[in-house]
Motif scaffolding. Sequence first.
Motif, PDB file in Angstrom:
ATOM      1  N   TYR A 129      98.074  35.736  22.889  1.00 55.11           N
ATOM      2  CA  TYR A 129      96.987  35.557  23.860  1.00 55.11           C
ATOM      3  C   TYR A 129      97.284  36.405  25.095  1.00 55.11           C
ATOM      4  N   THR A 130      96.225  36.871  25.725  1.00 51.29           N
ATOM      5  CA  THR A 130      96.387  37.511  27.026  1.00 51.29           C
ATOM      6  C   THR A 130      96.589  36.424  28.083  1.00 51.29           C
ATOM      7  N   LYS A 131      96.890  36.828  29.291  1.00 48.36           N
ATOM      8  CA  LYS A 131      97.037  35.852  30.371  1.00 48.36           C
ATOM      9  C   LYS A 131      95.695  35.241  30.768  1.00 48.36           C
ATOM     10  N   ASN A 132      94.626  35.844  30.286  1.00 46.99           N
ATOM     11  CA  ASN A 132      93.287  35.266  30.511  1.00 46.99           C
ATOM     12  C   ASN A 132      92.902  34.298  29.391  1.00 46.99           C
ATOM     13  N   LEU A 133      93.856  34.015  28.509  1.00 48.85           N
ATOM     14  CA  LEU A 133      93.687  33.056  27.409  1.00 48.85           C
ATOM     15  C   LEU A 133      92.677  33.534  26.360  1.00 48.85           C
ATOM     16  N   VAL A 134      92.675  34.821  26.094  1.00 45.71           N
ATOM     17  CA  VAL A 134      91.878  35.394  25.006  1.00 45.71           C
ATOM     18  C   VAL A 134      92.844  35.779  23.880  1.00 45.71           C
ATOM     19  N   LYS A 135      92.561  35.298  22.670  1.00 50.61           N
ATOM     20  CA  LYS A 135      93.427  35.614  21.537  1.00 50.61           C
ATOM     21  C   LYS A 135      93.138  37.037  21.063  1.00 50.61           C
ATOM     22  N   ILE A 136      94.184  37.864  21.007  1.00 49.89           N
ATOM     23  CA  ILE A 136      93.977  39.271  20.659  1.00 49.89           C
ATOM     24  C   ILE A 136      94.666  39.681  19.359  1.00 49.89           C
ATOM     25  N   ILE A 144      90.995  34.406  13.495  1.00 52.06           N
ATOM     26  CA  ILE A 144      89.785  34.168  14.290  1.00 52.06           C
ATOM     27  C   ILE A 144      90.011  34.810  15.649  1.00 52.06           C
ATOM     28  N   LEU A 145      89.427  35.990  15.825  1.00 54.35           N
ATOM     29  CA  LEU A 145      89.600  36.737  17.067  1.00 54.35           C
ATOM     30  C   LEU A 145      88.230  36.963  17.696  1.00 54.35           C
ATOM     31  N   THR A 146      88.034  36.403  18.866  1.00 53.20           N
ATOM     32  CA  THR A 146      86.765  36.549  19.584  1.00 53.20           C
ATOM     33  C   THR A 146      87.076  36.837  21.048  1.00 53.20           C
ATOM     34  N   PRO A 147      86.093  37.301  21.794  1.00 50.62           N
ATOM     35  CA  PRO A 147      86.319  37.520  23.237  1.00 50.62           C
ATOM     36  C   PRO A 147      86.286  36.231  24.054  1.00 50.62           C
ATOM     37  N   ASP A 148      86.098  35.100  23.365  1.00 51.77           N
ATOM     38  CA  ASP A 148      86.001  33.813  24.071  1.00 51.77           C
ATOM     39  C   ASP A 148      87.348  33.401  24.654  1.00 51.77           C
ATOM     40  N   VAL A 149      87.274  32.775  25.801  1.00 54.41           N
ATOM     41  CA  VAL A 149      88.475  32.221  26.439  1.00 54.41           C
ATOM     42  C   VAL A 149      88.770  30.849  25.826  1.00 54.41           C
ATOM     43  N   TYR A 150      90.048  30.577  25.526  1.00 55.95           N
ATOM     44  CA  TYR A 150      90.455  29.286  24.984  1.00 55.95           C
ATOM     45  C   TYR A 150      90.722  28.318  26.137  1.00 55.95           C
ATOM     46  N   ASP A 151      89.899  27.311  26.219  1.00 57.60           N
ATOM     47  CA  ASP A 151      90.030  26.317  27.284  1.00 57.60           C
ATOM     48  C   ASP A 151      91.070  25.283  26.869  1.00 57.60           C
TER      49      ASP A 151
END
Length: 325
Positions: A129-136, A144-151
């Motif tokens: 994950y990036t530090k913005n909580l997006v799985k890359i 499952i890779l999307t631009p969505d942020v994981y809350d």
Amino acid sequence: MEKIMFSMILKLQALFEKLKKRKALWFTTITTMALLGVLSTLYYLNSMPHRATKNLYESTNTSYFNDLDSKINDSLFNLEIIGSMLLSNPDFKVALSLQDNIPAMMEKLNTFDTHLRVVAKNDVTLEIYTKNLVKIASSSSTPILTPDVYDSEELQKVVTSNQPLSGIGYEDGQVFLRALFPIPNGILEIKRPADFLFDTYAASGKIFQILLDKDTLDMKKLQSFKYQKIGKNEVSVQSKVDNEFSQKIADLDFEKIIADKYLLTDDYFILAKPLLSSSDKKVGVIIVGESLAKENGLPKMIKKISTGLTTAALGLVVALLVLMI
């Protein structure tokens, strides 16, 4: 103090002397005392099997969940060891530096994941994950890779504290045991589906189920995955379930089961404990069940013990009645 006791004894002796002079009252008093004693004994003997059975089931709650905690902690510890080994591996550090080249990073992760499956002998997945909580990136065969942020409370805590964290969490339609590690550009996640616990318990004739509280989930996102409504406010997302058991528990109040420590239905012995987040917030319920029909199972063993206690109690009751006659 001795004077008071001596005075009371003298008063009781005087009372008994008066009663003896009045034979009718004396007989009535003795009979009443005897009946009260017998009735108290009968009540105690009659309630003894119920008390013993209740104590056995409540102690089972502790032993079963101590065993479960041990299984979960052992698995989390293994994930933590894997993470520590990977982060000390120079080749893996190179893989983590390829965030500008996601295909190359995923290829590297898949290579490490293949080795892990041989060593760990279980379904372990690596994800970044990036530090913005997006799985890359993911080593999963169906990532499952999307631009969505994981809350995710756990992901946020790792980014904020820059410290590793492990536990049970929901993600992408499943419940996982996972270990999270801060890395220079984000978070490394090493996870294993909690479904393996279903197989572990099934091997000993028991049923394992994790239910999630709907109030803690994004129900819109959940619609994309398979789930089943169970209980008043819970859902099951496990891919491995006992369908008959799930139907039987569909309308149960799990908060009450947690408070009472167990539930005995016509078909199952059921235990429940809260599933807590990293901040000790209740996010679901862990269920362990056992069929009453299972030979040599705990419910049948306890029933035999209860029956034995009841028989012994009835025998003592009959003996007391004979003595009274």
